[in-house]
Design an enzyme around this catalytic site. Sequence first.
Site, PDB file in Angstrom:
ATOM      1  CD  GLU A 141      39.503  34.223 -81.470  1.00  0.00           C
ATOM      2  OE1 GLU A 141      38.371  34.736 -81.423  1.00  0.00           O
ATOM      3  OE2 GLU A 141      40.102  33.782 -80.458  1.00  0.00           O
ATOM      4  CD  GLU A 243      35.826  31.772 -82.824  1.00  0.00           C
ATOM      5  OE1 GLU A 243      35.611  32.207 -81.659  1.00  0.00           O
ATOM      6  OE2 GLU A 243      36.897  31.237 -83.159  1.00  0.00           O
TER       7      GLU A 243
END
Length: 355
Positions: A141, A243
């Site tokens: 991320e 995710e």
Amino acid sequence: MIKGMDVSMIMELESYGASYYLNGKKEDLFCLLKACGANMVRLRIWPDPYDEEGNPYGGGMNDLKTTIEIAKRVVENGMEIMLDFHYSDFWADPSKQVKPKAWKALSGKELETAVYLHTVNTLKALRNQKLIPAMVQVGNEITKGLLWPDGYVDQTERMAALLQAGIKGVREECPNAKIVLHLDFGTDNQMYRQWFDRIEPYALDFDVIGMSYYPHWNGSLQLLSDNMNDISSRYGKEVLVAETSIGYTTDTLGCKGIVFSEEQEKATGYPATTEGQEAFLRELYHTVRNVQNNKGIGVFYWEPAWLAIPDCTWASESGRLYMNDQAEAGNAMANQALFDASGNANSALLNLKTM
């Protein structure tokens, strides 16, 4: 189509007695996932998730030793590995990208060398055990960069150099692995365009754009579809959901820190039931399958096996101190697992093969 699961927490869960059941029969988690149709497992890795006194940070303690142990079970059960380098000793995401303790004083070329050597040495250790990842995430991320402050996103040249150091290590050790660059908030098209436009002049050698997509935070599947279609076409890359998760109940199941509540249920548009969880996952796979030019390659469900074990938390006190994070330390994901509180597989997992 990748039908992926991130079960990085499993060693800690099993240490607390977690057990898993398929149609009433107790099974090893990895055997069960394979039987239900999973074909790849995503594993995060932290260089040193312990404080100076040796106290664990929690969250799975995903150092190299733990990663190798889990990876062996993945491969033994006929699934592939996606390795997720956080380049931090604990959680890395858009709100925190803390340098590993051993790299704290490094900058410039020295920090690039540390990234390169950590990547190379980790992959060598896996290769020596015949555990060769099919995919590798260089950073987790990294919407706002990595290894702050050096690699903060506004320091684009420095960020790109650090990413290139990791990419170089992957290409040398695992030349056939697909390299993933992973951002959060998979429905924010403007943010994705800005980020990848920013790094485009540096010609980074990667294959896949990974997106986090949580329907309770990120909005509709239509927005995800629009972004995946635009970004895959604009940059000529494959895309995947790195995710995702959704609640099958709004009950806290006796755990502190639960993030999925009735408010999040309303935001998703799906009922917080096992049927609602299955419907969401089915429609998510449909969305990714239908990305133009077959550029949508898969989905990873995040921590589907994190059962309602209250003491199995995302961070210990030492872990929170490392990140300077005062959020409540609890089992945040129990009601978003693909198992009920007793470890029985939910219908979303039982019917994964049909998605």
